[in-house]
Design an enzyme around this catalytic site. Structure first.
Site, short mmCIF file in Angstrom:
data_model
loop_
_atom_site.label_atom_id
_atom_site.label_comp_id
_atom_site.label_asym_id
_atom_site.label_seq_id
_atom_site.Cartn_x
_atom_site.Cartn_y
_atom_site.Cartn_z
N GLU A 133 -36.94 15.73 68.16
CA GLU A 133 -36.49 15.93 66.73
C GLU A 133 -34.89 16.20 66.72
OE1 GLU A 133 -37.23 18.28 68.70
OE2 GLU A 133 -35.78 19.64 68.64
N LYS A 190 -26.67 20.82 67.06
CA LYS A 190 -28.14 20.54 66.78
C LYS A 190 -28.25 22.24 66.33
CE LYS A 190 -32.73 20.03 69.02
NZ LYS A 190 -33.31 19.71 70.26
N ASP A 216 -38.01 25.19 67.81
CA ASP A 216 -38.60 23.78 67.96
C ASP A 216 -40.18 23.88 68.85
OD1 ASP A 216 -38.93 21.18 68.52
OD2 ASP A 216 -37.77 21.19 70.37
N LYS A 247 -45.74 21.40 71.64
CA LYS A 247 -45.50 21.77 72.99
C LYS A 247 -46.60 22.72 73.50
CE LYS A 247 -40.32 21.79 72.59
NZ LYS A 247 -39.85 20.94 73.64
N ASP A 275 -33.06 26.66 70.52
CA ASP A 275 -32.76 25.35 70.15
C ASP A 275 -31.55 24.90 69.15
OD1 ASP A 275 -33.37 22.67 71.01
OD2 ASP A 275 -34.89 22.30 69.80
N ARG A 333 -32.53 14.48 67.77
CA ARG A 333 -31.66 12.87 67.99
C ARG A 333 -32.20 12.71 66.50
NH1 ARG A 333 -34.89 10.50 72.95
NH2 ARG A 333 -34.73 12.81 73.43
N ASP A 385 -41.42 15.62 68.98
CA ASP A 385 -40.60 16.65 69.63
C ASP A 385 -39.22 16.29 70.05
OD1 ASP A 385 -40.02 18.87 71.14
OD2 ASP A 385 -41.50 18.59 72.83
#
Ligand code: BES
Ligand code: ZN
Ligand code: ZN
Length: 504
Positions: free
Chosen positions: A352, A268, A273, A280, A291, A354, A350
């Site tokens: 994101e 990833k 993020d 967030k 991230d 996956r 959020d």
């Protein structure tokens, strides 16, 4: 830090400190230490400092010789009790000892091979792990400091001492440790560095450098290419960012292995993020620069595999983008068709990770992989479940998950399995699409895994490692200062190394 060696009789050893391990609650020093002390340092046998030293883990003491001694000091470092001894203790003890030497500003500390005598490990293995721990313990990230740079306090070299030539196993262990430490350090550098530096483009540049150094084939896709390939789930995340997104595909293929099914590592690569439209809270938001730790671990593993010339065909797929709120950003409620054709209802922008990983998985299937392992800082729930020392592992083969867990234990990257029973699919059932990208708050980490599992055909072995808790440490662990840990690099390298062994 350079690793040097000196092969000479005791009396000719040259160092400004010797490092020795000490076991807790043991009446006698370890045999190698004892032998050296009796012939070369009788002063030490009488030293109250040695008698008082308990040898607890992460404890170290410096014992000073009377003047005119060839070896002016001994650094004793604790391994804890023999019954509880494992390689992790050897790694941390060496890190502790070398940090002590750095604090003392020594220029030529030395670790004698006989320091390993009496430990329940083969010396080449113990030496390799000790060096990995020692080098990584000294890690610092100072690239962005222009003042108070402490580069001059870095330890320049470590000498490994032996009485006789230890043979071929010695350079092999040193080379392997150096490669491993440089891969883990690369991953750490990428994760600590901020999102305005480590952009998707920057990740691509690092990958480019690796591919040139180690003869990998590299493909680079931009947002438009991704859309043309049907990667709409990846594109949905990327379209909200002004920072150009990309997908990096690295292929490491030793000659003659072109037709072997590759091992695919997916990382990833969210370089920041914000949560997107499901934004967030701002408290600790800066932490979300981490991230992309999955992508960083894959790059770190390529560095090691390339440096060591490991004979295995490997593919790395790194979907890289920011996740931002924007007029063009994807929204809660949107339904996105992934590259696989499956329709995903976006509940939270959020979730994101996956979204970008599912397309990376589908993309990877064209290689007919022997196995896919993805690494991702996927869920905050993983931290709730397992904390910061242990990562979650899930997959579609119990034996594979078990094997990864075993490898993780050995290399000091602990993993714990979570189930992916089909019943968990209930959590992501959607009224209007094939499934949703999140459930409610329960079983958050498993739900991340169940989502990804929808994209993996049953005949492809697959494991998913959630490193949300382990990619970063708020406290110094001995082997890693506060900051990025480089978690996952060692795991991936060992998977590559041991793929031929039974049970994997
Ligand atoms: N990047 C985060 C997960 C994360 C949290 C990584 C803390 C490292 C430290 C991920 O994209 C995320 O936001 N996950 C959501 C999932 C939820 C919407 C189902 C989360 O954990 O809240
Ligand atoms: Zn997120
Ligand atoms: Zn994320």
């Amino acid at each position: 830090m350079e690793i040097d060696r000196q092969i000479a009789a005791f009396g000719e050893w040259q160092a400004d400190a010797l490092i020795f391990f000490t076991v807790e609650n043991s009446p006698e020093p370890l045999p190698g230490f004892q032998r050296w002390m009796q012939t070369e340092a009788p002063w030490l046998t009488e030293s109250p400092g040695l008698r008082d030293f308990q040898g607890k883990p992460q404890q170290a003491t410096v014992l000073y010789a009377p003047h005119d001694q060839r070896i002016p000091r001994v650094v004793c470092v604790g391994l804890g009790a023999l019954e509880k001894l494992d390689l992790e203790k050897v790694r941390t003890a060496t890190a502790t000892a070398l940090r002590k030497c750095r604090d003392l500003r020594l220029s030529r500390p030395a670790l004698p091979l006989l320091a390993f005598e009496g430990l329940p490990f083969e010396w080449p293995r113990a030496l390799e792990e000790a060096l990995i721990g020692g080098i990584l313990g000294l890690y610092r990230f100072s690239a962005l400091k222009t003042k108070d740079v402490d580069a001059d306090t870095q330890l320049q070299s470590l000498v490994i001492l032996s009485e006789t030539d230890p043979g071929e196993e010695f350079p092999t262990a040193v080379r392997s440790a150096e490669a491993m430490a440089s891969g883990v350090s690369l991953a750490r550098d990428l994760v600590v560095a901020p999102g305005n530096r480590v952009t998707p483009t920057f990740i691509a540049e690092i990958a480019q450098g690796l591919s040139e150094s180690y003869g990998c084939r590299m493909q680079l896709f931009n947002l438009n290419d991704a859309l043309n390939m049907g990667m709409r789930a990846f594109a949905a995340v990327a379209q909200g960012s002004r920072e150009p997104a990309c997908i990096v595909v690295l292929e490491y293929c030793p000659t003659g292995m072109e037709d072997t099914p590759p091992i695919v590592f997916i990382g990833k690569g969210i370089t920041f993020d914000t949560g997107g439209i499901s934004i967030k809270p701002s408290n600790k938001l800066e932490a979300m620069k981490q991230d992309m730790a999955g992508a960083a671990a894959v790059l770190g593993a390529f560095e090691v595999v390339g440096k060591l010339g490991i004979k295995r065909r490997l593919i790395g797929v790194l979907p890289c983008t920011e996740n931002m709120p924007d007029g063009k950003a994807y929204k809660p409620g949107d339904v996105i068709q992934s590259m696989s054709g499956l329709m995903v209802e976006v509940i939270s922008t959020d979730a994101e990770g996956r979204m970008i990983l599912c397309d990376a998985i589908t993309y990877a299937l064209q290689y007919k992989p022997a196995v896919i392992v993805d690494l991702a800082t996927l869920t905050g729930a993983c931290i709730v479940a397992l904390g910061n020392e242990v990562a979650a592992v899930m997959g579609n083969r119990e034996a594979l998950v078990e094997r990864l867990r075993g490898i993780g234990m050995e290399v000091g990257e602990r993993l714990w399995p979570l189930p992916l029973w089909d019943s968990y699919f209930e959590y992501i059932k959607s009224d209007i699409a094939d499934f949703k990208n999140v459930g409610d708050r329960s079983a958050g980490t498993i739900v991340g895994g169940i989502f990804l599992k929808q994209f993996v055909p049953d005949d492809v072995p697959w494991a998913h490692v959630d490193i949300a808790g382990t990619a970063w440490t708020e406290k110094d662990t001995g082997m890693a200062p506060k900051g990025a840990t480089g978690f996952g690099v060692r795991l991936l390298v060992e998977i590559a190394r041991r793929w031929d062994e039974p049970n994997i």
